[in-house]
Structure formats: C-alpha cells, structure tokens
Design an enzyme around this catalytic site. Structure first.
Site, mmCIF file in Angstrom:
data_model
loop_
_atom_site.group_PDB
_atom_site.id
_atom_site.type_symbol
_atom_site.label_atom_id
_atom_site.label_comp_id
_atom_site.label_asym_id
_atom_site.label_seq_id
_atom_site.Cartn_x
_atom_site.Cartn_y
_atom_site.Cartn_z
ATOM 1 C CB CYS A 86 11.982 -6.088 10.062
ATOM 2 S SG CYS A 86 11.049 -7.636 9.975
ATOM 3 N N GLY A 93 0.549 -0.689 -4.875
ATOM 4 C CA GLY A 93 -0.748 -1.347 -4.777
ATOM 5 C C GLY A 93 -1.597 -1.029 -5.973
ATOM 6 C CB CYS A 133 -0.934 0.085 1.193
ATOM 7 S SG CYS A 133 -2.073 -1.279 1.314
ATOM 8 C CE1 TYR A 180 9.072 -7.435 -6.646
ATOM 9 C CE2 TYR A 180 7.682 -6.979 -4.766
ATOM 10 C CZ TYR A 180 7.824 -7.359 -6.084
ATOM 11 O OH TYR A 180 6.718 -7.640 -6.834
ATOM 12 C CB CYS A 192 10.062 -3.550 5.657
ATOM 13 S SG CYS A 192 9.950 -4.825 4.399
ATOM 14 C CB CYS A 248 10.414 -12.608 5.229
ATOM 15 S SG CYS A 248 11.308 -11.209 4.637
ATOM 16 C CG ASN A 258 2.172 1.040 3.764
ATOM 17 O OD1 ASN A 258 3.320 1.361 3.513
ATOM 18 N ND2 ASN A 258 1.741 -0.178 3.574
ATOM 19 N N GLY A 259 0.397 -0.735 6.228
ATOM 20 C CA GLY A 259 0.971 -1.661 7.207
ATOM 21 C C GLY A 259 -0.050 -2.717 7.586
HETATM 22 S S1 SF4 Z 1 9.068 -9.886 7.570
HETATM 23 FE FE1 SF4 Z 1 10.237 -9.371 5.710
HETATM 24 S S2 SF4 Z 1 8.781 -8.353 4.349
HETATM 25 FE FE2 SF4 Z 1 7.899 -8.345 6.428
HETATM 26 S S3 SF4 Z 1 8.534 -6.417 7.366
HETATM 27 FE FE3 SF4 Z 1 10.058 -7.923 7.953
HETATM 28 S S4 SF4 Z 1 11.640 -7.767 6.321
HETATM 29 FE FE4 SF4 Z 1 9.791 -6.780 5.548
#
Ligand code: SF4
Length: 452
Positions: free
Chosen positions: A441, A28, A2, A252, A246, A444, A103-104
């Site tokens: 973060c 989005g 988003c 990406y 993120c 993933c 957004n989130g």
């Molecule tokens: S889990 Fe991955 S895609 Fe989600 S916020 Fe963390 S780094 Fe980004």
C-alpha cells in the site's frame, strides 16, 4: 500503529508477554495491557503509559496463567483514555471468556457497530479491538457459530487492517486481514510454547525455534493438542490482486532489526538511502535525524562515499514525536529531543536525512537547530515520496489539510524548512527499495486506497 503479543502454554506467560511488549514499545506508548488465562478465569490489567510503568512486579505476581495476550497502544480510533486500551475482554462467570488484542484500523467500523447495537450489543469504548471482539462473541453466543466460523465471518465482513490475537480460557486464535496490511508473525519457542507478535524482534528475545509470517486471511487455532490452520482465499475478499502491506512499516514504523513482509527492515532502509544518494550534491557529511532515519542515512553514506556521522543526539527519554497526539506537546518535545554535538556542524555542508515529512514543523526546527550550530549548508534528503494523503489503516497521520505536501510545492516546503535544498525519494526508487513493490500500500503518497 500498536503492537500485539500472544503466548500459549507457558507457566511464565505474563512475563514473556511483557518481554515481547517491551520489544514493541516503539509501536505505541499511550497505553498497554495484558490478559492472562489460568484455564478457569481470564484476568487483565491495562494502564496508561509505558509497559515498564504499568506492569510492576506486584501486578505481574497477580497474573498467573499459561496463556497471555498483550497490547501496546498508539491511538488512532478512540480517544487517549484507559477505556480504549487493549486487550478487550468479554468474560462470563461460568461460561466462555474471551480476550482480544488487535493492530490496525477498520473502515466499516460504524456500519458494523450500528448493526450490533441494534441487536443489543453494548460497547464500552470507541476502539476497533472491542468491535472485533464483540462481533466474534455475538456470532458465537447468538448465531451459535464456532469460534473459527465466527472469525471467518469477521474476515469476510469487516473491512480494514487487523492483525489480531484472541484468547479463550484454553486456546489461542490468530488471524489477519485479507490484505495483510500490518505485520504479524508467530513462532514455536525452544521451551515448546507458541508466541505471536507484530514484529519479529519481539519473538527474537523469547528464544524462538522457528519463525513464520501469518498469511493474509489466515486463521490459526492453537490448542494443547496442535495448531490447526484455516485459510480463506483472499481473492474472495480483496479488491486487489496482491496483498497490500504498509510500506511505511519499512520506512519508519518497524524496528530495523525486524524482518517483516519477508524483508529485512534495515536492508530496505539502506537501499532507500543508496537510491536517494544518486547524482546528488557534494556534501561533507551525512547526518540522520535519529533514530528511524539512521539506516537510510547509512545507506546514503555507503553509496555516496561520504562519512556517516551521528551529529544530532536524541534524548531517548522523550517519546517519539510523531506519536504524541497534541500539537503543543509535539512542539515542546522536538527541542527537548535533539541536541547537536558541540562544534560538529561548524562550516560543514550537511546531507540531513529523514524518513518522511508529515507536517514539516519538526523538520523546520531541526534544520534551524543544525544551522544555529554552524552548518554552512543543509540539504534535506527524505527517504520517502511526499506524504499527501491521510492513512485510514492504523496510522494516525494528520488530516489531509495538515499535511505540508498537500499544501505546498517541493520548492515551498524547502523554503518553509529553511533548508538549502530538498529531495524526496522518487516513485521509481520507492519501488526499487522492496522486492515485491506491487504487494505494498502506498496510499499516503498516491491516494490509491486499496480498502474502500
Ligand atoms: S496509507 Fe500509508 S501509512 Fe497507511 S497503510 Fe497505506 S502505506 Fe501505510
């Protein structure tokens, strides 16, 4: 994912919001919307599809006002229906009115929604943005809090990622979660208006005088007189010492011409490519899977000294593969989306660069396409570590079971895709690609979720 936009104090607020949303369309494509205040009423228009299709000149003409907020939606929580499009509105005929875009994704959505529903609050959608708005309005109308205190309570009690803009009839409020997970920046425009956006590219086209990034757990109140700042200490809320942006925004999601989390996206991508090229196999040419991998491949080519070539041509009129919600739609769009240059691949050894592998099905088809076009060898080079865990913070990654790296070894993935070799970006190199690796973060990749 988003994208959000907000404009304060412009006679062309709706037009500027629309321009900003155009620049963020990559964030989005499912639905979009704009809400505008003329000081007396807040009007809104939302629709399924792209900004250019939803906001016709006839619609725009009806949306006069000096404050506008907007949204482009990429579905995470809530189905792909108009009721889940944003901005969300709470409007009373003679009293206050509010509109919100965010957004989130929220972690304790159901807990908070249950609490509000028990108090008689009605929900018309399953969308996080509506929960944020109804929480704020409940705090103001029932608990008699000021708007700023209502937002402070929200930041303290609602867990998750949210870069948010809230409009009243005469004011604009901006706020961001304590982890600053999704991007958010604002600026004063040369015409004196204030603008806020997810990505700096949306501000660039509006003629900014200056641009700043919103801080974690910061609230800005923008009124006719001034901009007031309210700051909650993020350490009151966070379970981590630092912010947790993120990292995938760099790999990406964001546009390469954006500056987010105080870094140039294209520079991060070039660095990833350069690191990926270390001690690698001999190839004739470096080819990106366009477009999000272009700068990673460019960085690879510059560092390795091998030519960068756009051997695959992307049809820009087919949506981003990853964004399509249904597997069947996704499968069809892969073959519609990429086409090899005639005779380009024949007899060549290719470093084929992509940003990530999620399910692996898209890349398998692309490798097949390149091999069928005559490539002698295809060496897959991936600008991120293997994606093994789902995201709960605003990215609609598949369930963990659907992630190929959760089910297969690197060797098995290589065989599945049909490539001659496969290399992911290493952990160490991922950290080297950004200037403050501890501030990101990476859940993933490693399952270490910062917000629980
Ligand atoms: S889990 Fe991955 S895609 Fe989600 S916020 Fe963390 S780094 Fe980004």
């Amino acid at each position: 994912m988003c994208g959000i936009i907000g404009i304060f104090n412009s006679t062309k607020a709706t037009e500027l919001a629309m321009l900003g949303l155009f620049a963020e369309q990559h964030r989005g494509q499912e639905s979009c919307g704009i809400a505008v205040s003329d000081g007396k009423y807040i009007k809104s228009h939302t629709g399924m599809g792209l900004v250019k299709d939803v906001f016709t000149p006839k619609i725009i003409k009806k949306m006069n006002g000096h404050i506008a907020i907007g949204h482009v939606r990429y579905p995470t929580r809530g189905s792909s229906e108009k009721k889940n499009s944003q901005p969300h509105i709470v409007e009373t005929l003679f009293g206050p009115s509010y509109a919100l875009s965010s957004n989130g994704d929220l972690i304790n959505y159901w807990e908070i929604r249950d609490e509000l529903e028990k108090e008689g609050v009605f929900f018309a959608s399953d969308n996080d943005g509506e929960l944020l708005l109804k929480y704020i309005v409940y705090q103001i109308e029932i608990k008699k809090e000021t708007i700023v205190d209502a937002i402070k309570n929200l930041i303290r009690n609602i867990k998750g990622a949210y870069s948010t803009v809230l409009a009243t009839k005469n004011e604009l409020y901006l706020f961001r979660d304590a982890y600053a997970m999704r991007p958010m920046c604002y600026s004063e425009l040369k015409n004196g208006s204030i603008a806020v956006a997810s990505e700096s590219v949306a501000l660039d086209i509006l003629n900014p005088k200056w641009k700043k990034e919103m801080k974690a757990a910061q609230i800005l109140k923008i009124s006719e007189n001034d901009i007031q700042e309210f700051q909650i200490d993020p350490q009151e809320i966070r379970s981590t010492e630092t912010e947790k942006h993120c990292i995938f925004e760099h790999i990406y999601f964001s546009r390469p011409d954006s500056e987010i989390f105080s870094e140039n996206v294209y520079k991060v991508r070039e660095k990833i490519g350069a690191l990926l090229s270390k001690d690698d196999v001999e190839v004739d040419v470096v080819v990106p899977v366009p477009d999000s991998s272009n700068f990673i491949a460019l960085g690879y080519a510059k560092k390795s000294g091998k030519p960068f070539e756009l051997g695959l041509i992307r049809n820009h009129y087919v949506g981003r593969t990853f964004i399509k919600p249904e597997q069947t739609i996704r499968d069809e769009s892969v073959t519609q989306k990429f086409n090899p240059l005639p005779h380009f691949f024949e007899g060549k050894k290719i470093a084929l660069v992509d940003d990530s592998i999620v399910r692996g099905t898209t890349l398998r088809k692309i490798v097949k396409l390149v091999k069928n076009a005559g490539a002698k060898e295809v060496h897959l080079r991936i600008g991120s570590p293997a994606v093994k865990y789902s995201c709960f913070y605003g990215i609609d990654t598949p369930t963990q079971e659907e992630l190929i790296a959760n089910n297969m070894s690197e060797k098995e993935i290589c065989e599945f895709t049909g490539a001659d070799s496969l290399k992911f970006l290493s952990w160490e190199d991922l950290d080297k690609s950004v200037s403050r690796p501890q501030n990101y973060c990476k859940a993933c990749f490693n399952g270490d979720y910062p917000i629980k």
